[in-house]
Design a protein around this motif. Structure first.
Motif, PDB file in Angstrom:
ATOM      1  N   ILE A   1      32.879  75.613 -16.234  1.00  0.00           N
ATOM      2  CA  ILE A   1      32.238  76.849 -15.784  1.00  0.00           C
ATOM      3  C   ILE A   1      31.532  76.577 -14.467  1.00  0.00           C
TER       4      ILE A   1
ATOM      5  N   PRO B   1      29.264  78.589 -11.690  1.00  0.00           N
ATOM      6  CA  PRO B   1      28.584  79.769 -11.165  1.00  0.00           C
ATOM      7  C   PRO B   1      28.514  79.700  -9.640  1.00  0.00           C
TER       8      PRO B   1
ATOM      9  N   LYS C   1      21.952  81.984 -12.080  1.00  0.00           N
ATOM     10  CA  LYS C   1      22.856  80.947 -12.589  1.00  0.00           C
ATOM     11  C   LYS C   1      23.005  81.009 -14.104  1.00  0.00           C
TER      12      LYS C   1
ATOM     13  N   ILE D   1      26.482  81.423 -16.340  1.00  0.00           N
ATOM     14  CA  ILE D   1      26.949  80.440 -17.319  1.00  0.00           C
ATOM     15  C   ILE D   1      27.141  81.101 -18.678  1.00  0.00           C
TER      16      ILE D   1
ATOM     17  N   THR E   1      29.617  72.260 -17.008  1.00  0.00           N
ATOM     18  CA  THR E   1      29.039  73.224 -16.077  1.00  0.00           C
ATOM     19  C   THR E   1      28.705  72.482 -14.791  1.00  0.00           C
TER      20      THR E   1
ATOM     21  N   CYS F   1      22.430  78.721 -25.968  1.00  0.00           N
ATOM     22  CA  CYS F   1      22.387  79.730 -24.911  1.00  0.00           C
ATOM     23  C   CYS F   1      22.031  81.107 -25.449  1.00  0.00           C
TER      24      CYS F   1
END
Length: 268
Positions: A15, A17, A79, A83, A97, A182
């Protein structure tokens, strides 16, 4: 153990960003593709582009390969938001990430980080750390080095997290752990990594650290004085008022982190 055998039939998700990263993203994607095409049999890349004022989105679309999904945010959310948005699209067992300027050499550090993550089910993540370089004015410039040093001191004084560097944009997670934590992070901006780290440790997961050399690509810092003031205010609010409430809400108790059990550091 060979890389091919080590990664066989395991999908790795990345991932990235992005916000105003036209000068960096093409080279970052090129390095990721070159390494993963050769050493990682199964992978996918999710690029989440914030509403930028430059041509970041255009460059991403021109540079992407067939294993890449490009998402665009309607505006600049932060950010952390990007994510969390990317997590909804990934299918891999492990999630990398990384910042759009790819701050470390992926060829040198990705596999050692994956080895650290796979060796123990209690390890939820491996963080790349380079605090000495990040606080060096000659290497990173005055603003970025001061910000890094300031937040390191504040973390150590008030949070006492057994992590030397929560902000470097190159982290490898177990996908299930990242999803779980998250969901509880209510921060989308600069402090996203800090809150995520705090929650992971509070949930009882171990975090490994690996010392890396930072590759600096950005010519000028995008961090403004106003953003520094705003972030400092949010940090103070978190440590004084929000943290205890958040951790109790998530686990019904606040755990005291054991430095010997919560984190280990490796040097490559």
């Amino acid at each position: 153990m060979s890389t091919e055998k080590f990664l066989k039939d395991e999908l790795i998700s990345v991932i990235i960003p992005c916000y105003n990263e036209a000068q960096n993203i093409e080279q970052t994607l090129k390095e990721i593709y070159e390494y993963f095409d050769e050493f990682v049999p199964e992978y996918e890349v999710i690029v989440v582009v914030e509403k930028s004022t430059d041509n970041t989105l255009e460059i991403v679309n021109l540079s992407k390969n067939h294993r890449t999904i490009v998402l665009e945010n309607a505006r600049k959310f932060g950010k952390g938001y990007s994510i969390k948005k990317g997590i909804y699209f990934v299918k891999g067992k492990y999630i990398l990430t990384c910042d759009a300027d790819l701050p470390v050499d992926i060829k040198r550090y990705f596999l050692p980080m994956l080895e650290l993550l796979k060796k123990d089910e209690k390890v939820g993540a491996v963080f790349a750390t380079a605090l000495a370089i990040k606080t060096c004015r000659k290497v990173r410039g005055f603003v970025r080095s001061v910000v890094s040093l300031m937040f390191f001191v504040l973390r150590q004084l008030f949070l006492q997290l057994p992590i030397s560097d929560t902000q470097l944009g190159f982290k490898l997670f177990r996908a299930d752990v990242l999803r779980k934590c998250c969901e509880k992070v209510n921060e989308n901006g600069f402090l996203f990594d800090l809150l995520l780290t705090d929650l992971m440790l509070n949930e009882g997961y171990q975090i490994e650290e690996i010392n890396v050399k930072v590759v600096e690509r950005k010519i000028k810092s995008s961090v403004s004085v106003a953003e520094i003031i705003k972030t400092t205010y949010k940090f103070c609010k978190y440590i004084l008022f929000t943290r205890s409430k958040l951790l109790r809400k998530c686990t019904n108790k606040v755990m005291i982190n054991d430095k010997n059990k919560s984190v280990k550091a490796s040097s490559i």
